[in-house]
Design an enzyme around this catalytic site. Structure first.
Site, mmCIF file in Angstrom:
data_model
loop_
_atom_site.group_PDB
_atom_site.id
_atom_site.type_symbol
_atom_site.label_atom_id
_atom_site.label_comp_id
_atom_site.label_asym_id
_atom_site.label_seq_id
_atom_site.Cartn_x
_atom_site.Cartn_y
_atom_site.Cartn_z
ATOM 1 N N GLU A 132 59.619 5.792 -31.736
ATOM 2 C CA GLU A 132 59.821 4.937 -30.555
ATOM 3 C C GLU A 132 58.503 4.402 -30.010
ATOM 4 O O GLU A 132 58.465 3.315 -29.431
ATOM 5 C CB GLU A 132 60.561 5.721 -29.457
ATOM 6 C CG GLU A 132 61.993 6.119 -29.818
ATOM 7 C CD GLU A 132 62.997 4.976 -29.630
ATOM 8 O OE1 GLU A 132 62.738 4.091 -28.811
ATOM 9 O OE2 GLU A 132 64.021 4.982 -30.332
ATOM 10 N N GLU A 141 57.704 -0.614 -23.412
ATOM 11 C CA GLU A 141 58.330 -1.399 -24.475
ATOM 12 C C GLU A 141 57.521 -2.676 -24.685
ATOM 13 O O GLU A 141 57.115 -3.324 -23.722
ATOM 14 C CB GLU A 141 59.767 -1.731 -24.057
ATOM 15 C CG GLU A 141 60.559 -2.458 -25.122
ATOM 16 C CD GLU A 141 62.009 -2.697 -24.682
ATOM 17 O OE1 GLU A 141 62.472 -2.068 -23.712
ATOM 18 O OE2 GLU A 141 62.667 -3.533 -25.323
#
Ligand SMILES: *[C@@H]1O[C@H](CO)[C@@H](O)[C@H](O)[C@H]1NC(C)=O
Ligand SMILES: *[C@@H]1O[C@H](CO)[C@@H](O)[C@H](O)[C@H]1NC(C)=O
Length: 270
Positions: A132, A141
């Protein structure tokens, strides 16, 4: 975990509670008294329904005496983060000590079943975190496609101009996760989602909160690593949608299992 499906969560609640409960139970802030367990659904109690499968903190049954810190050595942690490209924001943020300190709120993590079961759960957690974040390179992100606000969840209303995109080791996403994660950890996840990206202890706690809610019981009930992929990003990756990403996660997992000297088990893919 950008595309967390809620079906699993619903299913779990139905099984645990015997009735369909509103999702707010996910967000109960346990804060249980000494000697009480925080159940998977977030309630305090002392019998197997609370201290058994999915138990998040407190004297969870099955606690097997494994010390997670003995498995997640500094060498293991460095072996991951040292593969992050130079100049990553994450390399001065994520630390082994922040991870170990975060565990104090999640006593059942990596302590259920046999020692090998513990090693597999820890390997799975770090495989997903590595994937991730890109070897702990990224905190936020990289290119959020939305603010990840789902207004259906009126108990976790999105704050003005706040974005609930992926942050931290498991890229916690969506208002309906930031809200209850904040309740459990002790910060306002809806008003201050950035905390997951600025406080490394909170960041690891947010990842572990998500894990204990959505993934832990998958491992402790022996469903295999493939089922953990489904819990984290199944809608995007499983059932042939992104075999490349599935393979990347599986390779990390089998690598970490190998480092821990444990067989990875069956059902690795999804
Ligand atoms: C919001 O959540 C509801 C209930 O889970 C779901 O049906 C809907 O598709 C979600 N909307 C978005 C934009 O994710
Ligand atoms: C939200 O952002 C808009 C545009 O930048 C700004 O005009 C508005 O004042 C902001 N609202 C809040 C509550 O910060």
């Amino acid at each position: 975990m950008v595309s967390l499906t809620l079906k699993n969560t619903f299913l779990t609640l139905i099984i645990l509670a015997g009735v369909v409960l509103p999702q707010i139970v996910v967000g109960q802030n346990c804060g249980c008294a000494t000697g009480y367990c925080c159940s998977q659904a977030g309630y305090c109690g002392q019998d197997a329904a609370y201290c058994g499968t999915g138990c998040q903190s407190g004297p969870c049954t099955g606690s097997n005496g494994v010390s997670v810190s003995d498995i997640v050595t500094q060498a293991f942690f460095d072996g991951i983060i040292n593969q992050a490209p130079a100049g990553c924001v994450g390399t001065s943020f994520y630390t082994r000590s922040a991870f170990l300190n975060a565990l104090s709120s999640f006593s059942a993590f990596g302590t259920i079943g046999t020692t090998d079961d513990s090693k597999r759960e820890i390997a799975a957690f770090f495989a997903h975190a590595t994937h991730e974040t890109g070897y702990f390179c990224n905190i936020d992100e990289t290119s959020p496609s939305s603010n990840y606000c789902n207004a259906t969840y009126t108990q976790y209303p999105c704050a003005p101009n706040k974005s609930y995109y992926g942050r931290g080791p498991l890229q916690l996403s969506w208002n309906y996760n930031y809200g209850p994660a904040g309740d459990f950890i002790g910060f306002d996840g809806l008003a201050n989602p950035e905390t997951v990206a600025t406080d490394s202890l909170v960041s690891f706690k947010a990842a572990l909160w998500f894990w204990m809610q959505n993934v832990h019981s998958v491992m402790t009930t022996g469903q295999g690593f493939g089922a953990t992929i489904r819990s984290i990003n199944g809608a995007v990756e499983c059932d042939g949608k992104r075999p490349d990403l599935v393979t990347a996660r599986v390779n990390l997992y089998t690598n970490y299992c190998s480092q821990f000297g444990v067989a990875p088990g069956d059902n690795l893919s999804c």
